[in-house]
Write a protein that holds these residues in place. Sequence first.
Motif, PDB file in Angstrom:
ATOM      1  N   TYR A 144      -5.504  10.272  -0.331  1.00 26.86           N
ATOM      2  CA  TYR A 144      -6.598   9.639   0.388  1.00 26.86           C
ATOM      3  C   TYR A 144      -7.961  10.050  -0.155  1.00 26.86           C
ATOM      4  O   TYR A 144      -8.876   9.213  -0.261  1.00 26.86           O
ATOM      5  CB  TYR A 144      -6.487   9.999   1.877  1.00 26.86           C
ATOM      6  CG  TYR A 144      -7.576   9.399   2.724  1.00 26.86           C
ATOM      7  CD1 TYR A 144      -7.587   8.035   3.014  1.00 26.86           C
ATOM      8  CD2 TYR A 144      -8.611  10.191   3.220  1.00 26.86           C
ATOM      9  CE1 TYR A 144      -8.595   7.485   3.790  1.00 26.86           C
ATOM     10  CE2 TYR A 144      -9.620   9.642   3.995  1.00 26.86           C
ATOM     11  CZ  TYR A 144      -9.609   8.286   4.277  1.00 26.86           C
ATOM     12  OH  TYR A 144     -10.614   7.736   5.031  1.00 26.86           O
ATOM     13  N   GLU A 163      -9.128   6.645   9.701  1.00 23.48           N
ATOM     14  CA  GLU A 163      -8.071   7.407   9.043  1.00 23.48           C
ATOM     15  C   GLU A 163      -8.499   8.843   8.789  1.00 23.48           C
ATOM     16  O   GLU A 163      -7.728   9.780   8.990  1.00 23.48           O
ATOM     17  CB  GLU A 163      -7.669   6.732   7.728  1.00 23.48           C
ATOM     18  CG  GLU A 163      -6.398   7.327   7.144  1.00 23.48           C
ATOM     19  CD  GLU A 163      -5.827   6.495   6.014  1.00 23.48           C
ATOM     20  OE1 GLU A 163      -4.890   6.973   5.369  1.00 23.48           O
ATOM     21  OE2 GLU A 163      -6.340   5.377   5.775  1.00 23.48           O
ATOM     22  N   LEU A 164      -9.724   9.041   8.372  1.00 20.20           N
ATOM     23  CA  LEU A 164     -10.205  10.388   8.099  1.00 20.20           C
ATOM     24  C   LEU A 164     -10.314  11.191   9.401  1.00 20.20           C
ATOM     25  O   LEU A 164      -9.967  12.379   9.437  1.00 20.20           O
ATOM     26  CB  LEU A 164     -11.558  10.346   7.384  1.00 20.20           C
ATOM     27  CG  LEU A 164     -12.111  11.708   6.944  1.00 20.20           C
ATOM     28  CD1 LEU A 164     -11.104  12.455   6.083  1.00 20.20           C
ATOM     29  CD2 LEU A 164     -13.421  11.529   6.194  1.00 20.20           C
ATOM     30  N   VAL A 195      -1.065  13.722   2.309  1.00 25.73           N
ATOM     31  CA  VAL A 195      -1.847  12.509   2.573  1.00 25.73           C
ATOM     32  C   VAL A 195      -3.191  12.591   1.843  1.00 25.73           C
ATOM     33  O   VAL A 195      -3.668  11.609   1.262  1.00 25.73           O
ATOM     34  CB  VAL A 195      -2.071  12.329   4.090  1.00 25.73           C
ATOM     35  CG1 VAL A 195      -3.057  11.192   4.360  1.00 25.73           C
ATOM     36  CG2 VAL A 195      -0.748  12.049   4.798  1.00 25.73           C
ATOM     37  N   LEU A 196      -3.757  13.784   1.822  1.00 22.96           N
ATOM     38  CA  LEU A 196      -5.065  13.966   1.183  1.00 22.96           C
ATOM     39  C   LEU A 196      -4.974  14.035  -0.334  1.00 22.96           C
ATOM     40  O   LEU A 196      -5.839  13.517  -1.041  1.00 22.96           O
ATOM     41  CB  LEU A 196      -5.719  15.255   1.709  1.00 22.96           C
ATOM     42  CG  LEU A 196      -6.195  15.237   3.161  1.00 22.96           C
ATOM     43  CD1 LEU A 196      -6.537  16.646   3.617  1.00 22.96           C
ATOM     44  CD2 LEU A 196      -7.401  14.314   3.324  1.00 22.96           C
ATOM     45  N   LYS A 219       0.816  -1.216   0.000  1.00 25.95           N
ATOM     46  CA  LYS A 219       0.000   0.000   0.000  1.00 25.95           C
ATOM     47  C   LYS A 219       0.851   1.269   0.000  1.00 25.95           C
ATOM     48  O   LYS A 219       0.338   2.357  -0.178  1.00 25.95           O
ATOM     49  CB  LYS A 219      -0.922   0.011   1.228  1.00 25.95           C
ATOM     50  CG  LYS A 219      -2.011  -1.052   1.170  1.00 25.95           C
ATOM     51  CD  LYS A 219      -2.941  -0.943   2.365  1.00 25.95           C
ATOM     52  CE  LYS A 219      -4.037  -1.991   2.309  1.00 25.95           C
ATOM     53  NZ  LYS A 219      -4.962  -1.888   3.476  1.00 25.95           N
ATOM     54  N   GLU A 229     -13.771   3.604   6.540  1.00 32.44           N
ATOM     55  CA  GLU A 229     -12.902   4.727   6.253  1.00 32.44           C
ATOM     56  C   GLU A 229     -12.737   5.670   7.444  1.00 32.44           C
ATOM     57  O   GLU A 229     -11.864   6.491   7.474  1.00 32.44           O
ATOM     58  CB  GLU A 229     -13.466   5.536   5.071  1.00 32.44           C
ATOM     59  CG  GLU A 229     -13.697   4.736   3.817  1.00 32.44           C
ATOM     60  CD  GLU A 229     -12.411   4.227   3.199  1.00 32.44           C
ATOM     61  OE1 GLU A 229     -11.323   4.684   3.598  1.00 32.44           O
ATOM     62  OE2 GLU A 229     -12.487   3.353   2.331  1.00 32.44           O
ATOM     63  N   THR A 233      -0.764   9.357  13.039  1.00 31.08           N
ATOM     64  CA  THR A 233      -1.320   8.321  12.167  1.00 31.08           C
ATOM     65  C   THR A 233      -1.958   7.178  12.954  1.00 31.08           C
ATOM     66  O   THR A 233      -2.550   6.283  12.363  1.00 31.08           O
ATOM     67  CB  THR A 233      -0.235   7.733  11.238  1.00 31.08           C
ATOM     68  OG1 THR A 233       0.788   7.122  12.038  1.00 31.08           O
ATOM     69  CG2 THR A 233       0.390   8.817  10.370  1.00 31.08           C
ATOM     70  N   GLN A 284      -8.670   8.147  -3.200  1.00 29.94           N
ATOM     71  CA  GLN A 284      -8.816   6.728  -2.838  1.00 29.94           C
ATOM     72  C   GLN A 284     -10.246   6.434  -2.362  1.00 29.94           C
ATOM     73  O   GLN A 284     -10.862   5.445  -2.780  1.00 29.94           O
ATOM     74  CB  GLN A 284      -7.804   6.406  -1.731  1.00 29.94           C
ATOM     75  CG  GLN A 284      -7.823   4.974  -1.247  1.00 29.94           C
ATOM     76  CD  GLN A 284      -6.846   4.762  -0.101  1.00 29.94           C
ATOM     77  OE1 GLN A 284      -5.773   5.356  -0.072  1.00 29.94           O
ATOM     78  NE2 GLN A 284      -7.232   3.942   0.855  1.00 29.94           N
ATOM     79  N   ILE A 285     -10.792   7.305  -1.500  1.00 26.26           N
ATOM     80  CA  ILE A 285     -12.153   7.050  -1.008  1.00 26.26           C
ATOM     81  C   ILE A 285     -13.202   7.382  -2.079  1.00 26.26           C
ATOM     82  O   ILE A 285     -14.295   6.818  -2.081  1.00 26.26           O
ATOM     83  CB  ILE A 285     -12.440   7.819   0.299  1.00 26.26           C
ATOM     84  CG1 ILE A 285     -12.280   9.328   0.106  1.00 26.26           C
ATOM     85  CG2 ILE A 285     -11.549   7.333   1.421  1.00 26.26           C
ATOM     86  CD1 ILE A 285     -12.693  10.133   1.331  1.00 26.26           C
TER      87      ILE A 285
END
Length: 693
Positions: A274, A368-369, A262-263, A131, A365, A180, A277-278
């Motif tokens: 991210y 992590e969010l 990250v976003l 990942k 999800e 994290t 990804q979502i």
Amino acid sequence: MVTFTAEMINEYFASQGLLEGFVADYYYRHEQAELSQAIARSFLEDKFLVAEVGTGVGKTLAYLVPSVLWAKTQGEKVVITTKTRALQQQIIEKDIPDLVRALKLNVLYAEAKGRDNFLCWNKYIDILAGKRSLLQEEQEFMQAILKWAEKTKSGDKKEINLKSSLLSSHWHLLASDRRTCLRDKCEYHDKCFRLKMIRNLEKADLIVTNHAMLLSDIQVDNSLLPEYKYLVVDEAHALDRESFDKLSLNCKLEEISDVLRVLNFNDKGFKRGYLRQIKRRNQELDIEESLSLCDKIADMAAGFFRQLSQGLKSSESQYALVLSDDVSEEKWFANAFDIYFDLQHLLHQLLSNLRKINQQLGEEEEPELINIINVLEEISDTLYFIMEENIGAEEKIVWIQTDRDRATGIASSYVRIGEVLENKLYSKLKSLVMLSATLSIEDSFDYFIEKNGLMNYLKTKRLNFLLEKSPFDYEKQACLYILQDLPDPQNKDFTHEIAMVLKELLIAVPGRTMVLFTARKSLSEVSSFIRPFCEQNGISLLVQNEDGGFGSLMDEYAREENAVLMGLDTFWEGVDLKGDLLTLLVVVKLPFRSLAEPYSSAGDKFFRLQNRSSFMNFLLPDAAVRFKQGVGRLIRSETDRGTVVVLDNRMAAKAYGRVFQNSIPIKNIVKTEKAEIVNLIKNWLEEKHKKWI
């Protein structure tokens, strides 16, 4: 409850007592026994104790004996904290096991350390699952630690047998970190090594930690360490400085950029992150505005720190610019403030969008969010407190963190750090013991008491003192020389002159020499002067930041028979060089701090607010303590012999020089000139050698 008395402590230390037969290299020292009894009385009477303990007394064993016995017999947790992790590790791996065997007690003890020391299983599995893309070096690192990761029971990186440079470069890939961590939502929660450590702390009678971890516990309202009422602070001379740094607020451009990446980020032309990804798994989500906000915030944050860089021309330091209380009136800062308001507006917009997205997502999800939202909230809050609450506040100091001519962060901390310690730490304790080899100045603890917030305990007669001198014979073992005829340290010829003196000393006194500097620039200039000379004369020159880091330099220095080690702050304390590992110690300048440093600026402000001289009440005593630490590198055992040479003529010429002279254990102090120094040192070493043998 089993009886615990100060008198019973003395029986353990007595000649032919219990410790003599079980503890390696133990012999009776009355100073050690006195200290241990004083600590026992502090526990019994719910008192605080400040104790200066000279080198060679054996303070570690002196506080471990009453701490272990008190914890075991009274059922009270005792926490021991040290400045350095090296001492923490020695206590937990050697000193306590030896003592527990000697006392024949079943004592549970545990080590408390920061989360970044532990493997995060979630990160580890993500990498194994592909990942996260890795560079070649990172792949090699993962390959090297695979067997350890699968077998470890503690997850502690100290178990890993790799080069320190390789470990420090890549450990972040696997290290547990607050930002994290998925906490209870993590699917590997039961395998969390950090939680395992915390559970062990709950069961322990005795906890050994470090100042950084102790202060982290204060920051999070004592949610890391279990409740305790008895605290022993070793290396206590460093606590207020550590507190100033650890309890500060920090906001760095790199941290903002990291969470935005990250976003949303570009990877070789491909848009990733991210949010995308979502989106792939939840097509109904609208992420376009959030993606746009990420880009705008990244640009705005960079602009904010660029504008802060405009103020750096007034900085005397390469690493920080302390902001004046009226900085808001300066145009460059007013412009930065305008950008800050726009940045906050964008952050609030992004946070609002992310919260809406979180409401639409399933639980898969959510962890992590939520973490990302928490990090952004923390960044926003930190910026708010620094920019809107702390600038101009009497009780705070604010500074821009810099890398030469570029602003990299903004931070704030407390001016009255002692009051913070009193309110958040001392007030919760029944007994506090603070120890170090360097707490007093001219045998007075006044400076330490005031800076560390202990005045109220002194007024209520709850604070006791102990001053135990070193058992070493400094009259026979050491001599200090002050060169009176060198230029003033501010003189342009000072660097050249000290380089010439060093050349003479290195030839005249073969063996191992340490030279202590206070400034990088001076260190660099002197090393460039003497390096060719050292090469020509077969002297191994080891310079901090030029020839390696602390660990590698110390290893090479110990291997070389004819070496000179030149270093900065790191080498002024915590270096233990016994026997012929150190014959000559050179102090280039008296270690006065620059007021351009945030910590020094806070100390200056602390005393100015009381209409008191910051030089006499802060800069001078602080320098005297640091000097005492530096000189303490020379004599580390009963058989050591050596000399100290001070190249700063202020120690002889200025009235305040007596403070430095009266605060150190060496009483053979000779004021001399550069033409005589070589013969004086040779004669002293030869004379003492004859008497020694």
